[in-house]
Design a protein around this motif. Structure first.
Motif, PDB file in Angstrom:
ATOM      1  N   LEU A 247       1.098   4.359  -2.654  1.00  0.00           N
ATOM      2  CA  LEU A 247       0.907   5.745  -2.228  1.00  0.00           C
ATOM      3  C   LEU A 247       2.053   6.626  -2.715  1.00  0.00           C
ATOM      4  CD1 LEU A 247      -0.347   5.428   1.444  1.00  0.00           C
ATOM      5  CD2 LEU A 247      -1.558   6.508  -0.450  1.00  0.00           C
ATOM      6  N   ARG A 248       3.247   6.090  -2.586  1.00  0.00           N
ATOM      7  CA  ARG A 248       4.427   6.892  -2.940  1.00  0.00           C
ATOM      8  C   ARG A 248       4.606   7.028  -4.447  1.00  0.00           C
ATOM      9  NH1 ARG A 248       8.941   4.328   1.061  1.00  0.00           N
ATOM     10  NH2 ARG A 248       8.373   5.492   2.934  1.00  0.00           N
ATOM     11  N   LYS A 249       4.041   6.134  -5.200  1.00  0.00           N
ATOM     12  CA  LYS A 249       4.218   6.056  -6.649  1.00  0.00           C
ATOM     13  C   LYS A 249       4.051   7.423  -7.326  1.00  0.00           C
ATOM     14  CE  LYS A 249       2.740   2.425  -9.852  1.00  0.00           C
ATOM     15  NZ  LYS A 249       1.695   1.392  -9.944  1.00  0.00           N
TER      16      LYS A 249
ATOM     17  N   GLN B  55       0.217  19.083  -2.160  1.00  0.00           N
ATOM     18  CA  GLN B  55      -0.723  18.114  -2.718  1.00  0.00           C
ATOM     19  C   GLN B  55      -1.824  17.756  -1.720  1.00  0.00           C
ATOM     20  OE1 GLN B  55       1.841  15.008  -4.313  1.00  0.00           O
ATOM     21  NE2 GLN B  55       3.047  16.529  -5.434  1.00  0.00           N
ATOM     22  N   VAL B  56      -1.917  18.532  -0.627  1.00  0.00           N
ATOM     23  CA  VAL B  56      -2.912  18.248   0.416  1.00  0.00           C
ATOM     24  C   VAL B  56      -4.333  18.401  -0.090  1.00  0.00           C
ATOM     25  CG1 VAL B  56      -3.979  19.396   2.413  1.00  0.00           C
ATOM     26  CG2 VAL B  56      -1.639  18.582   2.551  1.00  0.00           C
TER      27      VAL B  56
ATOM     28  N   TYR C 184      10.634  17.713   0.048  1.00  0.00           N
ATOM     29  CA  TYR C 184       9.691  16.592   0.180  1.00  0.00           C
ATOM     30  C   TYR C 184       8.456  17.033   0.970  1.00  0.00           C
ATOM     31  CZ  TYR C 184       8.410  11.650   0.692  1.00  0.00           C
ATOM     32  OH  TYR C 184       7.771  10.437   0.631  1.00  0.00           O
ATOM     33  N   MET C 185       8.701  17.701   2.106  1.00  0.00           N
ATOM     34  CA  MET C 185       7.604  18.182   2.941  1.00  0.00           C
ATOM     35  C   MET C 185       6.736  19.170   2.163  1.00  0.00           C
ATOM     36  SD  MET C 185       6.191  18.126   5.998  1.00  0.00           S
ATOM     37  CE  MET C 185       5.233  19.116   7.171  1.00  0.00           C
TER      38      MET C 185
ATOM     39  N   THR D 260       4.476  17.360  -0.222  1.00  0.00           N
ATOM     40  CA  THR D 260       3.299  16.728   0.409  1.00  0.00           C
ATOM     41  C   THR D 260       2.270  17.800   0.774  1.00  0.00           C
ATOM     42  OG1 THR D 260       4.159  16.841   2.666  1.00  0.00           O
ATOM     43  CG2 THR D 260       4.718  14.878   1.390  1.00  0.00           C
ATOM     44  N   ILE D 261       2.757  18.967   1.185  1.00  0.00           N
ATOM     45  CA  ILE D 261       1.832  20.053   1.530  1.00  0.00           C
ATOM     46  C   ILE D 261       1.099  20.544   0.284  1.00  0.00           C
ATOM     47  CG2 ILE D 261       1.718  22.470   2.284  1.00  0.00           C
ATOM     48  CD1 ILE D 261       4.001  21.865   4.229  1.00  0.00           C
TER      49      ILE D 261
ATOM     50  N   LYS E 193       1.287  17.646 -10.070  1.00  0.00           N
ATOM     51  CA  LYS E 193       0.186  17.243  -9.187  1.00  0.00           C
ATOM     52  C   LYS E 193      -0.103  18.263  -8.098  1.00  0.00           C
ATOM     53  CE  LYS E 193       2.272  13.477  -8.348  1.00  0.00           C
ATOM     54  NZ  LYS E 193       2.701  12.203  -7.753  1.00  0.00           N
TER      55      LYS E 193
ATOM     56  N   PHE F 254      16.630  18.406   0.969  1.00  0.00           N
ATOM     57  CA  PHE F 254      15.778  17.347   0.455  1.00  0.00           C
ATOM     58  C   PHE F 254      14.489  17.233   1.275  1.00  0.00           C
ATOM     59  CE2 PHE F 254      14.613  12.922   1.489  1.00  0.00           C
ATOM     60  CZ  PHE F 254      13.886  12.650   0.333  1.00  0.00           C
TER      61      PHE F 254
ATOM     62  N   PHE G 234       6.583   9.719  -7.781  1.00  0.00           N
ATOM     63  CA  PHE G 234       7.812  10.504  -7.638  1.00  0.00           C
ATOM     64  C   PHE G 234       9.007   9.632  -7.260  1.00  0.00           C
ATOM     65  CE2 PHE G 234       7.447  10.259  -3.111  1.00  0.00           C
ATOM     66  CZ  PHE G 234       6.082  10.280  -2.871  1.00  0.00           C
TER      67      PHE G 234
ATOM     68  N   ALA H  15      -0.839  21.826  -6.053  1.00  0.00           N
ATOM     69  CA  ALA H  15      -1.871  22.852  -6.221  1.00  0.00           C
ATOM     70  C   ALA H  15      -1.316  24.140  -6.829  1.00  0.00           C
ATOM     71  CB  ALA H  15      -2.495  23.166  -4.876  1.00  0.00           C
TER      72      ALA H  15
ATOM     73  N   HIS I 143       0.833  -1.182   0.000  1.00  0.00           N
ATOM     74  CA  HIS I 143       0.000   0.000   0.000  1.00  0.00           C
ATOM     75  C   HIS I 143       0.887   1.259   0.000  1.00  0.00           C
ATOM     76  CE1 HIS I 143      -3.585   2.216   0.390  1.00  0.00           C
ATOM     77  NE2 HIS I 143      -3.394   2.634   1.614  1.00  0.00           N
ATOM     78  N   HIS I 144       1.873   1.214   0.835  1.00  0.00           N
ATOM     79  CA  HIS I 144       2.801   2.321   0.964  1.00  0.00           C
ATOM     80  C   HIS I 144       3.427   2.652  -0.387  1.00  0.00           C
ATOM     81  CE1 HIS I 144       4.894   5.009   3.512  1.00  0.00           C
ATOM     82  NE2 HIS I 144       6.079   4.566   3.197  1.00  0.00           N
TER      83      HIS I 144
END
Lengths: 251, 251, 251, 251, 251, 251, 251, 251
Positions: D46-48, D248-249, D241-242, D245-246, D117, D237, D50, D119, D42-43
């Motif tokens: 999810l990561r797929k 794409q929230v 990365y953070m 993720t933000i 991907k 890095f 990048f 915003a 699953h992980h």
């Protein structure tokens, strides 16, 4: 869900009183939640014999009593650490089978004394008289977890002959807890004399450059003996707990 | 002065061949030296079986060979830690029965394999691949001291499922060594799952605010599980040694 | 100086009612003040919707009431953080629409509930019961800023199964705030399980080598998961505020 | 164990082909392993998109190539961080679709450019020219994870007008990464001007009392703006990365 | 946009060759960018006389030459700090009017000597011979910025009579820079003897518990004299710059 | 030994009433004592005009009154710092010409207002409202030492436009004191805008990783502007004193 | 076991009233215990003349009285350090020959004044008035241990002429104790002027970056004079004790 | 100005060849310079017998030779510390009467052996073999300053019996220097056994949490024995120098 409950469920499936679909529903959530609960149960049974531990600091007497009442439904021994004399007085008024150890700030509920499970004697040695509260917390923790314990206090390195007068007991101990503040030198010396594992407990005793126990902590981490490991500053409970798990390794 | 010498002296006093004054002089200097020598002997016999340990760093290959030659006259197993590949090459040219473990920077002389003396299996778990050298140093140290050992590497908390896939082995271990750098979180998680004592080894792996292992060290000292004690940063040898003494407590 | 003023000035130059020299002087001092004021206005309108925030600590009840009265002329929601129960009592006597959240030490004036503006649910997870005040401060901050929030408390790494029983909610959260003291290991574990951004809040909970939250802070800065960023020790408010801005990024 | 396997097992119990005892054994060990493996899968999904990330430091060119070859079987984009020019040269000789970014010490394999991907735009601001390597590591990380990115470099607080000349771009950014060494003041200033979340990256740039980035780190943790969170020193890095993720929230 | 350009634009509006609308467009973006540029210009003219400063460390000789060539188009004096002898050799080959000061690691381009603008003499005092490089960096910085300077080296507190032999010069100085490593005691002593402001520069000279200058830094921050302020460890340039601004306060 | 005494002695030698030998003895001990006393006198006259300073903390009201009474025999202005409201009340009851400044915890005895001796205006800027006590201590110190002073408070970097609205005053100041806690970023920003020397005062305002002002202190020591020097944490008095000496350099 | 007891035992062996076997048993345990006891005795006689020392802090008045009563059976002088005025009052009510020194927090029982055993005068110098309690603790400790002592207080480096006025006494001292807080510079200056050994005592006097005495401690450890050694922060007693042992080296 | 010059001046006053006014001028400037020079002379004569000391680190062989040649015109013994083997080779080629001590990194020029001036034997004890260079630097320093010295190496607390075998020598020493790294426990143990003053020297030997000697330093500062004072990390020279001054106190 414990083993009995699991067996009962499977029997119901086997005899048709529970449909596969319903059982599947029950079990498919036997995921983390249930494993969690199972873990808890299993864990509890593993831990059984010395009870759970309540960190008294920051809890009111009423809160402590409430938790103890829930626990004593299942446990014969309950340990409360870092509990002040005031709070302990209130607790003693409501809980039977309980004793307060003032210098260790420890309260013990003990319906029946714990069976001895540890291999040998756990020896608790403290460097100075000011270290005794932490040392006694270690000693009582190890004791309620089912170990024979003994304490030798005030045998710091500034008068090392005092330590040597207890050589035989030191050599025969199964696990040794050494509690020291200031320069924290005692664990090195003790560990150099024995084969047993030594748990070093730095205390915040000292002033100036003792920096609330940092000096003792660093001294112990850098001990030139190899049979030493260290716990947090003033963590007498942790040292007693760790010593108890060590003393029961071979059993 | 051993018991025989003491008896002889007292007999000389009893039969008048030694004056009270001279005996008094001999005895009042019955000092630490002699107890010291007795201590050494006793100490050696206690340590016997896993040999002495040579800290290779800062010694030349020639010095290491010289010490090993003296030790192998009496010992079947000799452990050299923190020895570089270069030096190890020189040593291997001169010492038989020796093997170099490159990733652990450990050289082992082993005329006969050490007998298993420990109670159960010592499990060494490392968080990341960079922690493996320290982990292997622990593993080899515990092994040459007569213990069954096993290693599980690269199971850090960022992908905690990797850890859980080894649950059974973890639950059955006698003593667990957990090696981790960076945030040093792994020992807490492991110790929360088991009853066995856990030796936590912080490593200097990381960058920035890892401060050469301080971050991992503090994390481990503050572990919220109680069956944990900590050794110095990168001290794989010490953890293996401590685990070995623990694994032999009940024996 | 806004566009209208600028056009008027240039027209005055064009029609000769303002000399080039005077215009030059006006314009060469077209300074930060005006841009500053424009900034303030714009800034206020950007912030509008969740009100300004009053740091209660070090202010008297009277001062807090005075500021609140000024603010509630324009704002429907006012948040006061780090306000003691005593002071809050006084404030509640004078301010309508207000509620005090004792464990979070937060007072909220809310004439109408804030509209939900955030993308998903902000989840606040705390490691221990002592971390709850900081966690609730985060939760209430995010809530008054227009976000759906949920709290899961007391799921620290020493009993990691407790965390896993909430896996589904954790996986579905839009942003996760993880609050932990002592070794600060929980954010690493949580971040390793999800794709969402994780805000880590170290708390000053602990003793000895926790050094008032330094240990937890360092642990979080060195987290081996990458979707983590950290705020100051005990800064529940900041984490809630940051999470709210994140949850509204895509909107 | 997935739902199908569970249903099959229960059917076997229902039809008597599996005894209750054996089923009980199977189920009571329905443990973390299987959930673990499910987690991994699953992980990964999810990561797929990048790809995984290789930390180049401490790995040989050959090791990096081997890992890349395994990864590129499944991934269109692979990111290698902290890789020196020397090693990168070797890698480029063996890996197609690869580019080395010297100042960021980053190597990117990119068979097809990543789809956008996120915003909005992720803006990376650096205080000084020496901070550029860390800033570019952030920028490239966020870019390969599917975000529009832009960099503004050398706009430190000692000449704050340089920052203000980019006001419009700063105000419109979706997420802002601010990279600064020395006193680390820039994130506070930037965050005070915008509503977007700001990720602050302290760098080890400086000398004397900058203490390898501690000064900048502390400055950022104590920022008086609230929409800030901090990552480890030099962790460009992690910030990228953070931020990804933000960004794409809300998507 | 400088004053000339602004006047020209306004004249064009006045004489109708530029429409109000177009001028408005030009000027309404006379926002931070243009203020920025104006700021730079104004700033430069304010700074004029001592030129800009190039931090040589981390730049190649070629980069330094390129920057110097751009600067020397407008500036008569250019200062390069922290430049090694090697790089300086290359620079000297390409830049006329340049001198390298080896012990201060400073290179100075000086077409015409700077006019003296400071009120009095800036005195640079160093405690030990090892502090001289930092002291000379201060001295040369203050000198190229248009100040009379003088240096007294090797007059540390361990032989305080050496200091007193220069009492008159010390008493007459306008500003005093005191450079010291190890215990950093000299600034306190000097400041206690004079009325002038003292800039204290801790150096990284020392070993052991000097901790790379922390000891000296702390000593200076805690100086019991009040006419002292401190700059970063080894920041000779900053002290010289600060002293120059002080020496020109009354002018 | 003052000049009169010296002349008298030499006259006694000249007229034979004192032998060379005795004079030699008297004079050869003309050592530090006498120079010391001369130093004191000279020192006092140098300091004259702004009086000596009493550190009120740790002294009783009675002690403060006693010292003030001795000092006011010779001085027109006496400054008492760090004096609580309680003690100040007692002092005011006994000392005429005195005023207590509650927020600065400063008491000033001022028989006649000090003459203005400084070159220009000393500007005191504080970042937050909590920094005001320290800022006012600076301001009052500089004022009683004979300087024109002005304060701008609560203009921290989180809303930097507030600072810019005071640009003209900032640009015209002779010396600037910048007082800030938390991340301590304000001095860098201010110093980047002006040519004047800036004295940075870190305050202990903040929580968590502000570490009682260490964070602000480090930020200021690492300021990327060069016209900055730093005083001890919360040392408002020292900054005011230093600024006063700077403002009188050219006079 | 003292010499008398040993002689008696050997005489019993010699005259046959004690069998060799029994004597052997008595003597073979003349191991650490007895050496221990002998050590104590010997130690006491070595220490005789200045008595044992009671650390008053953390002990009740009753406990102190009890210990004093035991000690005064054998000792003419008893020193109690770190005893508050309250407790001292109680002690004085019960103990004759006792005096309390309020500023040094020291209580001394002195049946007969100690004989002077030290070689010369021990000089105690303190930098500030706030350092006097620590300085007096040093002075009284050295005095009761049989040394001539003298104190010079408030001669810090900010007005170094005050120190020089005592040059002769300083030059003639046998051992010098220098007590200083803040920057801790005084010991360096004093040690540079004399040949005698200097014991430096850092105090916790100061604020901000004095960090409770760390600044002074580091300053003293890095002193550029060589005839200096340092004791713990605020350890006036230790310095006095060390000085006393030094002053009696040649005797 | 020396005594002869002073007498001549006074004679000139007495015989009228120098006016009172001119003499007054000469004498009133009899200031620090002259006292300074007198101080130097006096100081030198005080130090005479063990020569000045050259800190070799950071000086070239040529510089060392030049200083030695100047010094050997007046001195019989010259000590050079921290000089590498390479440099020492060059020096030995040019300086007669010189010996290089490789393990102590010390070079000694000794035309005639120094006369013994110290009261008793200075004993240097080191904990580990790695501490020997620092220990030998102490030993040689004390020796060239005219003291009888003796070294006992490798008697750390992990095998404390090794220490006890030298009890008599330890008890008889006049001053004891104890050199130890890692946990720095040895000085406490030694000082607890003797009456003599103990100088503790922490070394940077160790790894991980030894932090370059901080751990040993803190241990020694917190020693629970009172006859201890501490010097800087690795400061073997300082300890030897301090011990020499102590050993000559009673002489």
């Amino acid at each position: 869900m414990n083993q009995d409950q699991l067996t009962r469920l499977l029997n119901q499936v086997a005899d048709g009183t529970l449909s596969v679909e319903n059982a599947c529903n029950d079990l498919k959530h036997l995921s983390f939640e249930d494993i969690g609960h199972a873990h808890v149960d299993h864990h509890r049974s593993l831990r059984k014999g010395f009870g759970e531990v309540i960190f008294g600091q920051g809890k009111t007497a009423a809160q402590i009593i409430e938790i103890m009442q829930k626990m004593t439904a299942h446990e014969d021994v309950v340990l409360v650490t870092r509990i002040s004399e005031d709070k302990a007085g209130h607790v003693l008024d409501h809980m039977p089978f309980s004793t307060y150890h003032e210098d260790a700030r420890v309260l013990i509920y003990e319906k029946t004394p714990p069976a001895i499970k540890g291999a040998g004697e756990i020896l608790v040695i403290s460097a100075g008289t000011s270290d005794i509260p932490v040392a006694k917390e270690s000693l009582l923790t190890a004791q309620v977890m089912g170990n024979r314990v003994h304490g030798i206090f005030d045998v710091g390195v500034a008068g090392i002959h005092r330590l040597f007068s207890h050589m035989e007991r030191i050599r025969n101990a199964s696990v040794i807890i050494v509690v020291a503040g200031m320069e924290g030198a005692l664990p090195s010396v003790v560990a150099g004399m024995v084969r047993a594992p030594v748990i070093a407990v730095p205390t915040s005793i000292g002033y100036g450059a003792s920096f609330g126990g940092i000096s003792a902590l660093l001294g112990m981490l850098n001990a030139c003996s190899s049979n030493i490991a260290v716990v947090n500053i003033d963590n007498g409970f942790g040292a007693g707990y760790m010593a108890a798990t060590i003393n029961q390794v071979g059993t």
